[in-house]
Design a protein around this motif. Sequence first.
Motif, mmCIF file in Angstrom:
data_model
loop_
_atom_site.group_PDB
_atom_site.id
_atom_site.type_symbol
_atom_site.label_atom_id
_atom_site.label_comp_id
_atom_site.label_asym_id
_atom_site.label_seq_id
_atom_site.Cartn_x
_atom_site.Cartn_y
_atom_site.Cartn_z
ATOM 1 N N ASN A 118 0.749 -0.973 -0.168
ATOM 2 C CA ASN A 118 -0.208 -0.003 0.129
ATOM 3 C C ASN A 118 0.165 1.009 0.257
ATOM 4 O O ASN A 118 0.097 2.228 0.839
ATOM 5 C CB ASN A 118 -0.633 -0.098 1.407
ATOM 6 N N LYS A 119 1.958 0.582 -0.633
ATOM 7 C CA LYS A 119 2.936 1.900 -0.731
ATOM 8 C C LYS A 119 3.712 2.458 -2.027
ATOM 9 O O LYS A 119 4.033 1.254 -2.560
ATOM 10 C CB LYS A 119 4.113 2.430 0.899
ATOM 11 N N PRO A 120 4.291 3.603 -2.434
ATOM 12 C CA PRO A 120 4.568 3.207 -3.606
ATOM 13 C C PRO A 120 6.187 2.752 -3.613
ATOM 14 O O PRO A 120 6.947 2.614 -2.121
ATOM 15 C CB PRO A 120 4.458 5.023 -3.826
ATOM 16 N N ILE A 121 6.871 2.555 -4.562
ATOM 17 C CA ILE A 121 8.059 2.088 -4.473
ATOM 18 C C ILE A 121 9.241 3.005 -3.820
ATOM 19 O O ILE A 121 9.034 3.988 -5.239
ATOM 20 C CB ILE A 121 8.649 1.143 -5.611
ATOM 21 N N SER A 122 9.800 2.926 -3.292
ATOM 22 C CA SER A 122 11.014 3.985 -3.106
ATOM 23 C C SER A 122 12.375 3.271 -3.433
ATOM 24 O O SER A 122 12.493 1.805 -3.382
ATOM 25 C CB SER A 122 11.281 4.277 -1.152
ATOM 26 N N ASP A 123 13.748 4.733 -3.608
ATOM 27 C CA ASP A 123 14.514 3.433 -4.567
ATOM 28 C C ASP A 123 15.740 4.635 -3.249
ATOM 29 O O ASP A 123 15.943 5.725 -3.111
ATOM 30 C CB ASP A 123 14.500 4.870 -5.662
ATOM 31 N N PHE A 124 16.446 4.377 -2.761
ATOM 32 C CA PHE A 124 17.620 3.343 -1.811
ATOM 33 C C PHE A 124 18.603 3.233 -2.473
ATOM 34 O O PHE A 124 18.830 2.706 -3.164
ATOM 35 C CB PHE A 124 17.524 2.509 -0.964
ATOM 36 N N VAL A 125 19.578 4.756 -1.807
ATOM 37 C CA VAL A 125 21.196 4.516 -2.181
ATOM 38 C C VAL A 125 21.362 3.558 -1.741
ATOM 39 O O VAL A 125 21.654 3.987 -0.482
ATOM 40 C CB VAL A 125 21.463 6.039 -2.784
ATOM 41 N N GLY A 126 22.673 3.023 -1.955
ATOM 42 C CA GLY A 126 23.382 1.770 -0.959
ATOM 43 C C GLY A 126 22.938 -0.178 -0.747
ATOM 44 O O GLY A 126 22.018 0.180 -1.784
ATOM 45 N N ASN A 127 23.597 -0.092 -0.305
ATOM 46 C CA ASN A 127 23.226 -2.254 -0.323
ATOM 47 C C ASN A 127 22.402 -2.488 1.198
ATOM 48 O O ASN A 127 22.439 -1.572 1.409
ATOM 49 C CB ASN A 127 24.826 -2.794 -0.721
ATOM 50 N N TYR A 128 21.780 -3.777 1.279
ATOM 51 C CA TYR A 128 20.930 -3.810 1.911
ATOM 52 C C TYR A 128 21.686 -3.952 3.632
ATOM 53 O O TYR A 128 20.469 -3.396 3.677
ATOM 54 C CB TYR A 128 20.725 -5.240 2.149
ATOM 55 N N THR A 129 22.346 -4.090 3.823
ATOM 56 C CA THR A 129 23.435 -3.871 4.988
ATOM 57 C C THR A 129 22.904 -2.794 5.251
ATOM 58 O O THR A 129 22.645 -1.834 6.365
ATOM 59 C CB THR A 129 24.895 -3.957 5.248
ATOM 60 N N ASP A 130 23.338 -1.336 4.338
ATOM 61 C CA ASP A 130 23.233 0.172 4.963
ATOM 62 C C ASP A 130 21.660 0.341 4.684
ATOM 63 O O ASP A 130 21.238 1.162 5.767
ATOM 64 C CB ASP A 130 23.506 0.651 3.305
ATOM 65 N N PHE A 131 20.209 -0.096 4.375
ATOM 66 C CA PHE A 131 19.058 -0.237 4.203
ATOM 67 C C PHE A 131 19.128 -0.274 5.862
ATOM 68 O O PHE A 131 17.811 0.658 6.238
ATOM 69 C CB PHE A 131 18.576 -1.066 3.011
ATOM 70 N N ARG A 132 19.104 -1.560 6.064
ATOM 71 C CA ARG A 132 18.529 -2.455 7.559
ATOM 72 C C ARG A 132 19.727 -1.043 8.178
ATOM 73 O O ARG A 132 18.797 -0.678 9.834
ATOM 74 C CB ARG A 132 19.794 -3.882 7.872
ATOM 75 N N LEU A 133 20.340 -0.588 9.122
ATOM 76 C CA LEU A 133 21.255 0.260 9.487
ATOM 77 C C LEU A 133 20.070 1.592 9.272
ATOM 78 O O LEU A 133 19.906 2.324 10.603
ATOM 79 C CB LEU A 133 22.749 0.735 9.341
#
Length: 625
Positions: free
Chosen positions: A511-526
């Motif tokens: 129920n949310k738009p797709i977001s674009d996160f710069v970085g890898n998975y560990t960066d995302f979790r942090l």
Amino acid sequence: MNYLSVDSISKSFNERVLFDDISFGIAQGEKVALVGVNGSGKSTLLKILAGIDVPDKGEVVINNEVKVTYLGQQPEFDGEDTVLDAILYSDDPIPKLIKDYEYHLARAESDPSSMEMLSDLIGKMDELDAWNFESQVKEILGKLGVHDLGQQVATLSGGQKKRVGLAKALIEKPDLVILDEPTNHLDLDIIEWLEEYLSMSDLALIMVTHDRYFLDKVTSKIIELDQQSLFHYEGDYANFLIKKEEREVNQAIEKEKARNLYKKELEWMRRQPKARGTKAKYRVDAFDGVKEKAHKNLSKSELDLDVTTRRQGGKILELENIEKSFGGEQVVHPFSYLFKKKERIGIVGKNGSGKSTFLNMITGALEPDHGKIVKGETTVFGYYKQKEPDFKPNQKVIDVVQEIAEVVTLSDGKAVSASRFLTQFKFAPKAQHNFVEKLSGGEKRRLQLLTVLIKNPNFLILDEPTNDLDLDSLRVLEDFLEHFQGCLIIVSHDRYFLDRLVDHLFVFEKNKPISDFVGNYTDFRLSLAEKPKEEKPKEKVIKEKAAKPKTQDKGKMSYNEKREFEQLEKEIEKLNQRQSEIEKLLNSGEEDHEKLINWGTELKEIKEAIDMKEMRWLELSELQS
């Protein structure tokens, strides 16, 4: 305390020896990872440990006091069972009682007979002190995302069955758990919870896994099944790689020494052949051992992903405000993106958040409801799907490849036959004429990957490519993808794989738009960990529970809520008592570091549980007033 002992067991299938005369043991609390190439016999060994299969010789001895639970790659249940039946299938009285209680609780407001049964069941629950167990069951089910207990198991997807199987395994409270690829088909947040749960528990464990972060966090010992033998390594995955290389170098040196000694001994054995019976018996016996070592086959067939990549033009792929709905529910919100050369994108999100729909749209399998997808003239997709392809019955491995191409072009421009290309994918000439249905899960996955790469794509989409692949094949695949000159989209629960290969992530949330996160998975979790507390899932769940619509008039408690309110008071009292006990233990002067850590962890969990239960108690008390 020794839980399990493996004494000189061997196993073969026809002429193929999987392992020969192997021995090892697992002690209380010990956590072991079993690794080896696809087809080496890892899953067979786990089944022998679980008593599902038997060795050709040798024996497996399990301590009589030890409770063992096994979870295979694809859990099997009675198709007629509900999720609740499957999870609480046990001869123990408490699980049986809880199953009856949950069954009648769900029907109490609409069925008078269930309401009558509840009174008796509640008394029995009090008698056996089953409430604490029920609370633990619900916590595990919630963490694993198992909510609809009345759903028939036959209607579940592979990932849902895996979660139900895991819930059953953990709820049974085993002393020793045997797991075969436990992270396959699980969402990343569930993997991280399971990782934490297993690493903090005191149960013993042996598992097959290709997830290197999971392996490092949970286990402290690795045993490798290689060359029909077992090799033991203490420490993490990095140490395993170092020690494995040292072992292989030493084996090669020993083989060369044995070859030289064999030549000398052979000359000696050939002297005076008529008088062989008079020769020193110890030297004749030693000669046989030297001969075996000198001729031992140490060569390994390695996966060789040597394929050419088609040239990409200026335009690759453009998405213009694409969106998709099913049954009135919007799955993919308006999204635009212009893909550039050598893009490396990871896709993360829970099951049902729209990932597969998105991939099917960009590959042309689904049309968007709105928006436009413009593919470049030179763009050629290679789509490796999570679901194993439906190979034809009685189809041989070589037939699968020859249906696509008789000749394959390699990266240096050379053309090779389909058979030679299969050999590069670790399918020996003899194995190429085997029937596909006889292959192991990992071998089928390798064949599937081959059928994608043989078409020389320049835009690769890999949906869970790490499932069932061995660690050696994974390393080769990662090296290939690192140097791949085309675009790359990866959907994977393997955090190591994502961290190594992607530059940014498309994050899918329901129920949310797709977001674009710069970085890898560990960066995302942090980045998630740094968000304010009110955004954390635990508090979100509490708010959702509070906001859940009730069928009765506002301001009145249902029967279920009254029972919950009474039970909460008992649970909070017990938790407060345990909190006091642990605080006394922590102040007792105990010097055992491990005990102090365990007590500290338990105290933290208890405080969190008290906070949750007190908040719910306050919500219910407002309805009562």
